[in-house]
Motif scaffolding. Structure first.
Motif, PDB file in Angstrom:
ATOM      1  N   ARG A   1      19.752  64.366  67.818  1.00 54.90           N
ATOM      2  CA  ARG A   1      19.241  64.756  66.498  1.00 54.90           C
ATOM      3  C   ARG A   1      20.405  64.730  65.540  1.00 54.90           C
ATOM      4  N   ASN A   2      20.155  64.659  64.268  1.00 51.34           N
ATOM      5  CA  ASN A   2      21.233  64.770  63.292  1.00 51.34           C
ATOM      6  C   ASN A   2      21.486  66.253  63.053  1.00 51.34           C
ATOM      7  N   VAL A   3      22.654  66.696  63.489  1.00 47.52           N
ATOM      8  CA  VAL A   3      22.982  68.112  63.353  1.00 47.52           C
ATOM      9  C   VAL A   3      24.445  68.275  62.947  1.00 47.52           C
ATOM     10  N   VAL A   4      24.772  69.439  62.400  1.00 49.18           N
ATOM     11  CA  VAL A   4      26.170  69.826  62.161  1.00 49.18           C
ATOM     12  C   VAL A   4      26.333  71.289  62.506  1.00 49.18           C
ATOM     13  N   ASN A   5      27.526  71.624  62.957  1.00 48.61           N
ATOM     14  CA  ASN A   5      27.839  73.015  63.251  1.00 48.61           C
ATOM     15  C   ASN A   5      29.354  73.172  63.211  1.00 48.61           C
ATOM     16  N   PHE A   6      29.818  74.129  62.462  1.00 46.17           N
ATOM     17  CA  PHE A   6      31.263  74.372  62.336  1.00 46.17           C
ATOM     18  C   PHE A   6      31.573  75.775  62.834  1.00 46.17           C
ATOM     19  N   SER A   7      32.648  75.896  63.610  1.00 45.90           N
ATOM     20  CA  SER A   7      33.058  77.218  64.093  1.00 45.90           C
ATOM     21  C   SER A   7      34.452  77.543  63.577  1.00 45.90           C
ATOM     22  N   PRO A   8      34.569  78.587  62.760  1.00 46.07           N
ATOM     23  CA  PRO A   8      35.911  79.030  62.363  1.00 46.07           C
ATOM     24  C   PRO A   8      36.567  79.777  63.529  1.00 46.07           C
ATOM     25  N   PRO A   9      37.892  79.972  63.469  1.00 47.36           N
ATOM     26  CA  PRO A   9      38.543  80.749  64.528  1.00 47.36           C
ATOM     27  C   PRO A   9      37.983  82.169  64.540  1.00 47.36           C
ATOM     28  N   VAL A  10      37.911  82.776  65.720  1.00 44.13           N
ATOM     29  CA  VAL A  10      37.395  84.148  65.775  1.00 44.13           C
ATOM     30  C   VAL A  10      38.449  85.139  66.235  1.00 44.13           C
ATOM     31  N   VAL A  11      39.579  84.615  66.688  1.00 41.78           N
ATOM     32  CA  VAL A  11      40.658  85.473  67.167  1.00 41.78           C
ATOM     33  C   VAL A  11      41.936  84.988  66.490  1.00 41.78           C
ATOM     34  N   ALA A  12      42.805  85.937  66.103  1.00 44.14           N
ATOM     35  CA  ALA A  12      44.048  85.545  65.420  1.00 44.14           C
ATOM     36  C   ALA A  12      44.919  84.705  66.349  1.00 44.14           C
ATOM     37  N   PRO A  13      45.447  83.584  65.839  1.00 39.80           N
ATOM     38  CA  PRO A  13      46.238  82.693  66.704  1.00 39.80           C
ATOM     39  C   PRO A  13      47.552  83.344  67.138  1.00 39.80           C
ATOM     40  N   THR A  14      47.941  83.065  68.368  1.00 48.04           N
ATOM     41  CA  THR A  14      49.202  83.568  68.898  1.00 48.04           C
ATOM     42  C   THR A  14      50.202  82.432  69.048  1.00 48.04           C
TER      43      THR A  14
ATOM     44  N   ILE B   1      56.800  70.976  77.546  1.00 47.25           N
ATOM     45  CA  ILE B   1      55.360  71.167  77.331  1.00 47.25           C
ATOM     46  C   ILE B   1      55.188  72.014  76.075  1.00 47.25           C
ATOM     47  N   LEU B   2      54.395  71.484  75.143  1.00 46.06           N
ATOM     48  CA  LEU B   2      54.108  72.188  73.895  1.00 46.06           C
ATOM     49  C   LEU B   2      52.702  72.759  74.004  1.00 46.06           C
ATOM     50  N   PRO B   3      52.568  74.092  74.058  1.00 47.43           N
ATOM     51  CA  PRO B   3      51.245  74.680  74.256  1.00 47.43           C
ATOM     52  C   PRO B   3      50.460  74.769  72.958  1.00 47.43           C
ATOM     53  N   VAL B   4      49.151  74.869  73.085  1.00 45.23           N
ATOM     54  CA  VAL B   4      48.280  75.001  71.911  1.00 45.23           C
ATOM     55  C   VAL B   4      47.412  76.242  72.102  1.00 45.23           C
ATOM     56  N   PRO B   5      46.856  76.771  71.004  1.00 47.98           N
ATOM     57  CA  PRO B   5      46.082  78.008  71.105  1.00 47.98           C
ATOM     58  C   PRO B   5      44.788  77.854  71.915  1.00 47.98           C
ATOM     59  N   SER B   6      44.245  78.974  72.311  1.00 50.22           N
ATOM     60  CA  SER B   6      42.936  79.024  72.966  1.00 50.22           C
ATOM     61  C   SER B   6      41.875  78.511  71.992  1.00 50.22           C
ATOM     62  N   PRO B   7      40.777  77.957  72.514  1.00 49.85           N
ATOM     63  CA  PRO B   7      39.712  77.471  71.624  1.00 49.85           C
ATOM     64  C   PRO B   7      39.235  78.536  70.643  1.00 49.85           C
ATOM     65  N   LEU B   8      39.275  79.802  71.039  1.00 50.01           N
ATOM     66  CA  LEU B   8      38.778  80.852  70.142  1.00 50.01           C
ATOM     67  C   LEU B   8      39.713  81.088  68.963  1.00 50.01           C
ATOM     68  N   GLU B   9      40.920  80.561  69.065  1.00 51.00           N
ATOM     69  CA  GLU B   9      41.912  80.776  68.008  1.00 51.00           C
ATOM     70  C   GLU B   9      41.962  79.622  67.001  1.00 51.00           C
ATOM     71  N   ARG B  10      41.057  78.667  67.134  1.00 47.80           N
ATOM     72  CA  ARG B  10      41.082  77.558  66.173  1.00 47.80           C
ATOM     73  C   ARG B  10      39.669  77.196  65.727  1.00 47.80           C
ATOM     74  N   SER B  11      39.602  76.395  64.676  1.00 49.27           N
ATOM     75  CA  SER B  11      38.277  75.987  64.235  1.00 49.27           C
ATOM     76  C   SER B  11      37.802  74.810  65.085  1.00 49.27           C
ATOM     77  N   HIS B  12      36.493  74.631  65.100  1.00 53.07           N
ATOM     78  CA  HIS B  12      35.906  73.588  65.933  1.00 53.07           C
ATOM     79  C   HIS B  12      34.781  72.888  65.180  1.00 53.07           C
ATOM     80  N   TYR B  13      34.807  71.553  65.271  1.00 57.17           N
ATOM     81  CA  TYR B  13      33.684  70.756  64.762  1.00 57.17           C
ATOM     82  C   TYR B  13      33.684  69.464  65.559  1.00 57.17           C
ATOM     83  N   ASP B  14      32.529  69.081  66.099  1.00 58.41           N
ATOM     84  CA  ASP B  14      32.484  67.909  66.971  1.00 58.41           C
ATOM     85  C   ASP B  14      32.327  66.615  66.195  1.00 58.41           C
TER      86      ASP B  14
END
Ligand SMILES: Nc1nc2c(c(=O)[nH]1)N[C@H]1C(S)=C(S)[C@@H](COP(=O)(O)OP(=O)(O)OC[C@H]3O[C@@H](n4cnc5c(=O)[nH]c(N)nc54)[C@H](O)[C@@H]3O)O[C@H]1N2
Ligand SMILES: Nc1nc2c(c(=O)[nH]1)N[C@H]1C(S)=C(S)[C@@H](COP(=O)(O)OP(=O)(O)OC[C@H]3O[C@@H](n4cnc5c(=O)[nH]c(N)nc54)[C@H](O)[C@@H]3O)O[C@H]1N2
Ligand code: SF4
Ligand SMILES: [Mo]
Length: 740
Positions: free
Chosen positions: A457-470, A435-448
């Motif tokens: 509606r036509n929208v965009v929203n980008f989330s950068p990581p907020v916690v340093a990845p482990t 099993i290869l684990p991946v970081p918590s959602p807070l440790e990575r960027s997010h865009y849907d």
């Protein structure tokens, strides 16, 4: 010192904005982001549970490797890569590339890394044995849309904020928060619809929470939506109520549809659907008379025996009433990035071919490059040329989420090699070799990337990581896995590979005469998006190639998202059919109507059938380890109508045995008239008592696994999508233990 970060919730399709308060890297609290341009502060209990997921002690922090003692144990990345490197390329070498399968699960559709780099892995493997959660979900809708409009994600989205009439079938957004319709706060949006004088009509075998807030609820016999919808079409033609308006000039096949609907009069379908003929006629007339209207179908209409027909008919009605592509109707989102129907030449595209291959054992059709998940277990279990020997799961839990779990678990246990990219040791990954684990959602960027193509509606929203990845980011692990699968050592530096991925995207765009990046110099473009890497770099390029003149920097500067406005008409430009027209009667779908006619002539016997139901505090099979969601009453009960309970001798709160060809289970009965007679309902994704799984919280509220009863033999003919609703079952009381 506390700080605040703004994130998009990664859990369901609603894309709510979250306000996360942190102290250092510790999450203090999560609430709705009042300033989010789309969700305006709305959130559900799952969003708050992001804190629980981040802190979950069972969430893997190290790879797991099966040792010589046969046990899964924490290991180093070197050990994990060594084991995969030793065994994976060898299996492909000896048994062929198709002997290595991939199963991609639902969270991969929400994660930018898995979405963009899962493809890279599949390409590196060079396998045709690709399975995903899409064929236990929305594949029928994707096929219908690909055939009618030219692209699988060209899904008409109900314009909920403006429509005056919403006919909703097989969906319960009050619990699911909406699907193939990204719309945070559906409760508020449906309330607003009714407050402006609009009407909500729900068709569902259960009086769901959405049915409770509707103007009308029509209980329907499961699996008969296609009959009902064709009867609505029948009435529109019979009473001269079709009014496609400007769509008439863009549409082929209207006359063919009229003919197909001929036998499906309200009187003919009433006994099959359980909905009276006069109610069907009124439904059609009100749909036609509404100032604006949208027909919308979801899981109850796709995961059933006539899923493709039902999905097609939803949009046939939107076309025939003139509501497709007009405000208040069903419209095409114009996404900022990655949308197939806004690249290439407007109005024309390539043909969608179905069943280019078939599964080895049962001959189920390939679609959109994938094979049906209902065939995965038998492809592993059945010996012979082409047998699946190894499997990679990426964010999937087929042991709980796909049909006939008992067989699936046997199959997973019998693989030569199972590699899982996952965050838990759960029912599927307990069978893994690595099993290869991946970081918590807070440790990575997010865009849907996918969901913004389906938004109201036509929208965009980008989330950068907020916690340093482990942990290494998911895309890095996927690139390394791709290299190892190709027989190379796991690269420390993935940039040479990642640069190839970015380069390929640029080449495609630079070569597309209709792309804003047409003719651009690849090196210059790469330099422009420096120093970004991985999904962020690809997203920046995709935004630049998109229709809004946006870059990732613009999104970074707008932590609450950017509203690009309400949906606007997009036809004929958004069409990608070869004809450049709406194909209302595509051949593969027309051919399946004979099966529906046969079902009309000889309806299934009236025995009990099982349907599912979603619960607000749950998300498929994988969020049951979060204390905030797991607390509360046991929701994993079998809903039984009082008349059926009386007939079968079942009592509220007592156990019952449910069984059929696929399997059997024991579950507590909840007697309620929220389900119609002849139908029982059980939520899916439970059954967390499997030995070897490491889900401390979930195991204490294990529930039962509904997919033990899902018969893998039942599929929608056109798509091969599993039937997860309308499954025949027998239910009996469990006799009290006889005292010795
Ligand atoms: N009876 C019945 N069965 C159903 C349904 C139904 O309505 N009724 N619904 C179907 C539907 S719509 C769907 S989409 C499928 C879902 O089917 P699956 O996707 O196979 O199942 P999930 O429960 O979503 O499991 C998700 C897996 O991803 C892991 N995971 C979570 N987050 C991440 C991440 O960020 N990265 C990685 N790599 N892994 C992660 C979890 O630990 C879990 O193992 O289930 C289907 N099954
Ligand atoms: N809380 C929560 N939210 C989720 C999920 C979750 O597991 N939990 N899963 C996410 C995923 S992956 C998806 S795909 C979406 C799904 O989103 P929805 O489609 O809204 O899901 P459900 O709430 O299962 O609603 C399906 C409804 O169909 C009804 N139904 C069953 N059979 C039939 C039938 O034959 N005909 C008709 N007309 N109705 C029928 C059921 O009674 C049920 O009320 O939800 C997403 N959101
Ligand atoms: S509705 Fe969906 S996106 Fe919104 S908070 Fe809940 S799980 Fe997250
Ligand atoms: Mo889904």
């Amino acid at each position: 010192m506390e700080r605040t970060a703004f994130r998009t919730c990664p859990f369901c399709e609603a894309t709510c904005g979250l306000e996360v308060t942190l102290r250092g890297d510790e999450v203090v609290k999560v609430r709705g982001d009042d300033a989010d341009v789309f969700s305006r502060g709305f959130l559900c209990p799952k969003g708050v549970a992001l804190k629980d997921l981040h802190e979950d002690r069972d969430r893997l922090r190290r790879p797991m490797v099966r040792g010589p003692d046969g046990e899964l144990a924490p290991a180093s990345w070197e050990q994990a890569w060594a084991l995969i490197g030793e065994r994976l390329p060898a299996i492909a070498e000896v048994h062929g590339r198709d002997a290595v399968g991939v199963y991609v699960g639902n969270p991969a559709a929400h994660g930018l890394a898995a979405l963009l780099y899962g493809r890279v892995l599949i390409k590196a493997l060079g396998t045709h044995s690709v399975f995903s959660a899409s064929t236990v979900d929305q594949r029928p809708k994707e096929i219908a849309c690909a055939l009618m409009f030219g692209a699988p994600l060209s899904v008409p989205i109900p314009d909920v904020d403006r429509t005056m009439h919403l006919l909703m079938l097989g969906a319960n957004p009050m619990a699911s928060n909406g699907s193939l319709m990204t719309a945070p706060d559906m409760r508020g949006r449906l309330k607003a619809l009714r407050a402006r004088g609009g009407k909500l009509v729900v068709v569902d075998p259960r009086r769901s929470r959405t049915a409770e807030v509707a103007d009308e609820h029509h209980p329907i016999r499961p699996g008969t939506d296609a009959q009902l919808l064709l009867a609505l079409v029948h009435v529109l033609f019979a009473e001269g109520l079709t009014a496609p308006g400007r769509l008439a000039a863009l549409t082929d096949g209207i006359a063919a549809v009229e003919e197909l609907a001929q036998p499906f009069s309200p009187a003919a379908v009433a006994p099959v659907t359980g909905i009276p003929a006069d109610a069907i006629r009124r439904m059609a007339r009100e749909l036609a008379a509404a100032e604006s209207a949208a027909v919308y179908g979801r899981i109850g209409t796709t995961t059933q025996a006539f899923g493709t027909l039902a999905s097609w008919l939803v949009d046939v009605l939107n076309v025939l009433t003139g509501n497709l592509d007009r405000p208040g109707g069903a419209m095409f989102t114009r996404a900022a990035a990655g949308q197939r129907n806004s690249s290439g030449a407007p109005g024309r595209g390539r043909a969608t071919q179905l069943a280019r291959r078939r599964t080895r054992v049962r001959g189920l059709p390939e679609s959109l490059g994938e094979l049906p998940a209902a065939a995965l277990a038998e492809e592993i279990e059945t010996p012979g040329e082409g047998q699946l020997r190894a499997l990679i799961t990426l964010a999937g839990n087929p042991a709980r989420s796909t049909p006939n779990s008992a067989r699936m678990e046997r199959a997973l246990a019998g693989l030569d090699l199972l590699v899982s990219v996952d965050i838990y040791v759960n029912e599927t990954t307990r069978h893994a070799d690595v099993i290869l684990p991946v970081p918590s959602p807070l440790e990575r960027s997010h865009y849907d990337l996918a969901l913004y193509q389906l938004a109201v509606r036509n929208v965009v929203n980008f989330s950068p990581p907020v916690v340093a990845p482990t942990l290494p980011d998911e895309w890095v692990t996927l690139l390394r896995l791709a290299a190892v699968a190709a027989g190379q050592p796991a690269p420390d530096d993935v940039e040479p590979f990642d640069r190839l991925v970015a380069g390929e995207l640029i080449r495609r765009e630079a070569g597309d005469a209709h792309s804003p990046l047409h003719g651009r110099d690849p090196d210059a473009l790469l330099a422009e998006v420096e120093p970004r890497r991985g999904p962020d770099r690809l997203l920046d390029l995709l935004l630049r190639a998109g229709p809004y003149d946006l870059t990732l920097a613009d999104l970074e500067a707008a932590p609450h998202g950017i509203d690009l406005g309400p949906l606007a008409p997009r036809l004929p430009g958004a069409l990608r059919t070869p004809s450049g027209r709406i194909e209302l009667a595509p051949e593969p779908i027309v051919a399946d109507v004979a099966r529906l006619r046969a079902a009309l002539a000889a309806p299934a016997e009236g025995g009990l059938v099982l349907v599912g139901r979603r619960q607000l505090r749950s998300n498929n099979s994988w969020m049951h380890n979060l204390p905030r969601l797991a607390s509360g009453p046991d929701g994993c009960t079998l809903h039984v109508h009082p008349d059926d309970a009386a007939r079968l001798g079942l009592s509220d709160g007592e156990p019952a045995r449910v069984r059929n060809r696929a399997g059997e289970l024991e579950v507590t009965v909840e007697v309620t008239d929220a389900v119609m007679r002849g139908v029982v309902s059980l939520p899916h994704g439970w059954g967390h008592d499997a030995p070897g799984a490491r889900l401390g919280v979930a195991a204490a509220h294990s529930g039962v696994n509904a997919n033990v009863l899902a018969d893998e033999g039942l599929v929608d003919a056109v798509s091969g999508n599993a039937v997860l609703n309308g499954i025949p079952v027998a239910v009996a009381p469990v006799p009290a233990a006889v005292p010795a």
